[in-house]
Design a protein around this motif. Structure first.
Motif, mmCIF file in Angstrom:
data_model
loop_
_atom_site.group_PDB
_atom_site.id
_atom_site.type_symbol
_atom_site.label_atom_id
_atom_site.label_comp_id
_atom_site.label_asym_id
_atom_site.label_seq_id
_atom_site.Cartn_x
_atom_site.Cartn_y
_atom_site.Cartn_z
ATOM 1 N N CYS A 3 0.834 -1.214 0.000
ATOM 2 C CA CYS A 3 0.000 0.000 0.000
ATOM 3 C C CYS A 3 0.865 1.260 0.000
ATOM 4 C CB CYS A 3 -0.927 0.002 1.212
ATOM 5 S SG CYS A 3 -2.234 -1.249 1.128
ATOM 6 N N CYS A 7 1.038 4.247 -2.847
ATOM 7 C CA CYS A 7 0.929 5.655 -2.481
ATOM 8 C C CYS A 7 2.098 6.457 -3.045
ATOM 9 C CB CYS A 7 0.858 5.791 -0.963
ATOM 10 S SG CYS A 7 0.847 7.488 -0.357
ATOM 11 N N ARG A 10 1.969 6.823 -6.993
ATOM 12 C CA ARG A 10 1.027 7.826 -7.505
ATOM 13 C C ARG A 10 1.606 9.233 -7.406
ATOM 14 N NH1 ARG A 10 -2.895 4.450 -4.877
ATOM 15 N NH2 ARG A 10 -2.792 5.788 -3.029
ATOM 16 N N LYS A 11 2.516 9.462 -6.460
ATOM 17 C CA LYS A 11 3.072 10.796 -6.242
ATOM 18 C C LYS A 11 4.382 11.034 -6.999
ATOM 19 C CE LYS A 11 -0.085 12.280 -3.381
ATOM 20 N NZ LYS A 11 -0.945 13.455 -3.731
ATOM 21 N N TYR A 26 -0.188 9.572 3.897
ATOM 22 C CA TYR A 26 -1.409 8.990 3.335
ATOM 23 C C TYR A 26 -2.623 9.158 4.246
ATOM 24 C CZ TYR A 26 0.330 5.397 6.484
ATOM 25 O OH TYR A 26 0.813 4.747 7.581
#
Length: 356
Positions: A3, A7, A10-11, A26
């Motif tokens: 996870c 996260c 995506r950044k 997050y």
């Protein structure tokens, strides 16, 4: 971890634009950034982007990831150098978790590539860059060390590092590699694991003692070749019993190499189980390994001992000239008293430098 990687992934485009690896927390409503050390520890994508930023190199979309051909999800892709196939970090993690136990059970040196149908090995460098599969790194390093040790003497194993290791014909267990005798061409195919070779050699040490030389036979079926020096020394590094026997044989070779007493002046110790020798030219001969003494004219007979006295718990004899007590605690049969008188300890007869 998966996870957190999603996260971070995506950044990454936003971090590339800002030219800094800064990943917001997050948790909903939290405006703080995740510790950079934490982000870099579990995300290979973040580490790759940080390296590009530090080097001042432009970052393309391909550098930030893409669609994984294995799971068909978006993620940071990591390529295996031998074949160039790339899958995402998650797929590499799952592959390592699934395949490592099988790889270790089959004594393979490396895992095969995750890409379907590819048989190329996965490099240790990829697992290091991934950072989340230390078991693969440890297993690869351990296998490499074991193979190098065996290969110092002579290793037998399949050419491909992803193939299962050979089965020892003695114990029937799979091994990283089999050991063979590199000094005898006739024994090149007679391999076994190191442990079986050690046990075989230890069982044959009595032949080495009786023949006063390395006399361990090859363990190949109906093979009567004596193993070579390199294999003998390799086994000695794994067995104290073999080391001890080699130490005695080394001492014997040193005694045999004495130029003052060439081979005609040398005689083997008659004691059973001793590989030592003595030098002729004296009334009695003493073995330089076990200190056994005998009269050479009588073959293996013991030297005639004069009666010893016991004073304060010590075995002593009197000097034939001055009658002073003398204790012998080692060394040869030649004694020199404080009064300068020289004599043989066993017979108390005067010592004659010429021998007999």
């Amino acid at each position: 971890v998966d996870c957190l990687r999603r996260c971070v992934f995506r950044k990454l485009p936003e971090c590339a634009v800002q030219e800094q690896v800064r990943i917001p927390c997050y948790a909903p409503g939290c405006h703080k950034a995740l510790p950079q050390k934490l982000v870099l520890s579990f995300s290979a994508g973040a580490r790759a982007l940080a390296d590009l930023i530090d080097a001042g190199r432009p970052c393309s979309e391909a550098d930030l990831g893409g669609t994984c051909p294995a799971c068909m999800e978006q993620g940071f892709l990591m390529a295996n150098e031998p074949c160039g196939h790339a899958v995402c970090e998650r797929c590499w993690d799952q592959w390592a978790e699934r395949e490592l136990p099988r790889c270790q059970a089959d004594c393979c040196l490396r895992l095969t590539c995750r890409y379907p149908g590819c048989a190329e090995p996965v490099t240790t460098d990829l697992w290091l860059r991934l950072g989340s599969a230390p078991g693969c790194v440890e297993a690869a390093n351990r296998s490499d060390v074991e193979l190098r040790l065996i290969d110092q003497c002579g290793a037998l194993r399949p050419m491909a590092s992803t193939e299962p290791g050979p089965v020892c014909p003695v114990c029937c267990e799979r091994q990283i590699a089999l050991l063979h005798d590199p000094d005898n061409e006739a024994c090149q195919a007679h391999g076994a694991c190191q442990q079986c070779w050690v046990r075989w050699a230890e069982e044959d040490l009595h032949r080495c003692v009786s023949q006063r030389a390395v006399a361990v036979r090859c363990l190949g079926p109906q093979c009567n070749q004596v193993i070579g020096r390199r294999l003998w020394e390799h086994l000695g590094r794994m067995s104290t019993r073999i080391q001890d026997t080699e130490g005695l044989l080394v001492r014997r070779r040193q005694l045999q190499a004495n130029s003052l007493y060439p081979e005609p002046m040398q005689v083997n110790c008659p004691r059973v189980g001793c590989v030592g020798l003595g030098y002729l030219g004296f009334d009695t001969v003493m073995c330089f390994l076990c200190e056994h003494q005998w009269v050479p004219e009588d073959g293996a007979g013991d030297a005639p001992h004069t009666d010893a006295e016991h004073v304060m718990g010590l075995e002593v004899k009197r000097c034939p000239r001055c009658q002073e007590y003398i204790e012998k605690n080692g060394g040869c049969n030649h004694m020199t008293c404080r009064c300068k008188h020289e004599f043989f300890w066993t017979t108390l007869q005067p010592y004659r430098s010429g021998g007999a």
